[in-house]
Design a protein around this motif. Structure first.
Motif, short mmCIF file in Angstrom:
data_model
loop_
_atom_site.label_atom_id
_atom_site.label_comp_id
_atom_site.label_asym_id
_atom_site.label_seq_id
_atom_site.Cartn_x
_atom_site.Cartn_y
_atom_site.Cartn_z
N ILE A 7 23.45 17.17 -17.34
CA ILE A 7 23.22 16.11 -16.34
C ILE A 7 24.31 15.04 -16.46
CG2 ILE A 7 21.67 14.22 -15.68
CD1 ILE A 7 19.33 16.06 -16.51
N ILE A 8 24.58 14.58 -17.68
CA ILE A 8 25.60 13.53 -17.88
C ILE A 8 26.97 14.01 -17.42
CG2 ILE A 8 26.90 12.35 -19.72
CD1 ILE A 8 24.42 10.87 -18.93
N LYS A 9 27.28 15.25 -17.74
CA LYS A 9 28.56 15.80 -17.30
C LYS A 9 28.66 15.77 -15.78
CE LYS A 9 31.56 19.77 -17.78
NZ LYS A 9 31.53 21.09 -17.20
N GLY A 10 27.58 16.16 -15.11
CA GLY A 10 27.55 16.15 -13.65
C GLY A 10 27.64 14.74 -13.08
N VAL A 11 26.99 13.78 -13.71
CA VAL A 11 27.04 12.40 -13.24
C VAL A 11 28.46 11.87 -13.37
CG1 VAL A 11 26.24 10.04 -13.70
CG2 VAL A 11 24.60 11.92 -13.71
N ARG A 12 29.11 12.18 -14.47
CA ARG A 12 30.51 11.74 -14.66
C ARG A 12 31.43 12.34 -13.60
NH1 ARG A 12 29.85 12.32 -20.96
NH2 ARG A 12 29.36 10.16 -21.46
N GLN A 19 23.22 13.38 -10.37
CA GLN A 19 22.86 11.97 -10.25
C GLN A 19 21.37 11.81 -9.95
OE1 GLN A 19 25.69 10.67 -7.28
NE2 GLN A 19 27.04 9.80 -8.85
N MET A 20 20.84 12.68 -9.10
CA MET A 20 19.42 12.63 -8.78
C MET A 20 18.56 12.98 -10.00
SD MET A 20 17.74 11.68 -6.29
CE MET A 20 16.01 11.42 -6.15
N MET A 21 19.00 13.95 -10.77
CA MET A 21 18.27 14.31 -11.98
C MET A 21 18.31 13.16 -12.99
SD MET A 21 19.52 18.29 -12.19
CE MET A 21 18.79 18.67 -13.77
N ASP A 24 15.94 10.46 -11.70
CA ASP A 24 14.54 10.84 -11.96
C ASP A 24 14.17 10.71 -13.43
OD1 ASP A 24 14.13 11.40 -9.28
OD2 ASP A 24 14.49 13.56 -9.50
N LEU A 25 15.12 10.95 -14.30
CA LEU A 25 14.88 10.90 -15.74
C LEU A 25 14.62 9.47 -16.23
CD1 LEU A 25 14.85 12.69 -18.30
CD2 LEU A 25 17.31 12.27 -18.49
N VAL A 30 13.11 2.15 -16.40
CA VAL A 30 13.92 1.02 -15.94
C VAL A 30 13.07 0.12 -15.05
CG1 VAL A 30 15.91 0.39 -14.49
CG2 VAL A 30 16.11 2.27 -16.13
N TYR A 31 12.29 0.71 -14.17
CA TYR A 31 11.40 -0.05 -13.29
C TYR A 31 10.37 -0.83 -14.12
CZ TYR A 31 7.56 -1.14 -10.16
OH TYR A 31 6.55 -1.80 -9.50
#
Length: 179
Positions: A7-12, A19-21, A24-25, A30-31
């Motif tokens: 996921i982090i690799k994809g976000v980078r 980013q959606m995963m 969601d994680l 955070v909220y």
């Protein structure tokens, strides 16, 4: 490679699905951090969204450790929430507004559920709610609370004690109405 690493690799790489995963994680915690401080759902949602956008906008800040990433996002949200609430006028109440809590020998008077405590904290003035949240839930020391809220350390301690007294009073009052 673990799922989080993927996921982090994809976000980078600005991959929308990653980013959606990622969103969601982390969005719930955070909220919750923002809501615990602001006490307002719409402000907390906006802060949570802004926090996630900051993470996506600065991929060099993304952490390969999920727990560390969550802590960082929650800290960003908490700081943003504090800034929002700081702009309000009702930061603290005076010591005259805090009711005296009499020592009660009845042990059952202090038997409160977590939900009752959360509900009572939610109705406290912003200053008390923030200090109690940082001290009780985030386990932040008084000096760090003072730095975050930009107040004196002694003020943070006094407001914490007053907040605990107010919380205790609210809980006892609610218990006496119900019981």
């Amino acid at each position: 490679m673990s799922n989080y690493s993927h996921i982090i690799k994809g976000v980078r790489e600005c991959d929308a699905q990653s980013q959606m995963m990622f969103y969601d994680l982390f969005i719930r915690s955070v909220y919750r951090s923002a809501y615990a401080i602001t006490g307002d759902e719409s402000e907390a949602e906006e802060i949570a969204q802004d926090t996630m956008l900051k993470a996506f906008g600065r991929p060099e800040l993304l952490n390969d450790d999920a727990a560390a990433m969550e802590r960082m996002l929650r800290r960003i949200a908490s700081n943003a929430a504090i800034d929002v609430v700081r702009r309000r006028n009702d930061f603290f109440i005076s010591k005259d507004d805090v009711p005296d809590c009499e020592d009660d020998d009845d042990e059952t008077a202090y038997d409160f559920s977590v939900e009752e405590i959360k509900e009572a904290i939610a109705v406290l003035p912003d200053g008390y709610r923030r200090i109690l949240y940082l001290r009780l839930f985030e386990e932040v020391g008084f000096s760090e609370v003072a730095d975050i809220l930009k107040i004196n350390c002694s003020t943070a301690r006094v407001q914490y004690v007053r907040g605990i007294a107010k919380l205790k009073s609210l809980l006892i009052k609610k218990k006496s109405y119900v019981g």
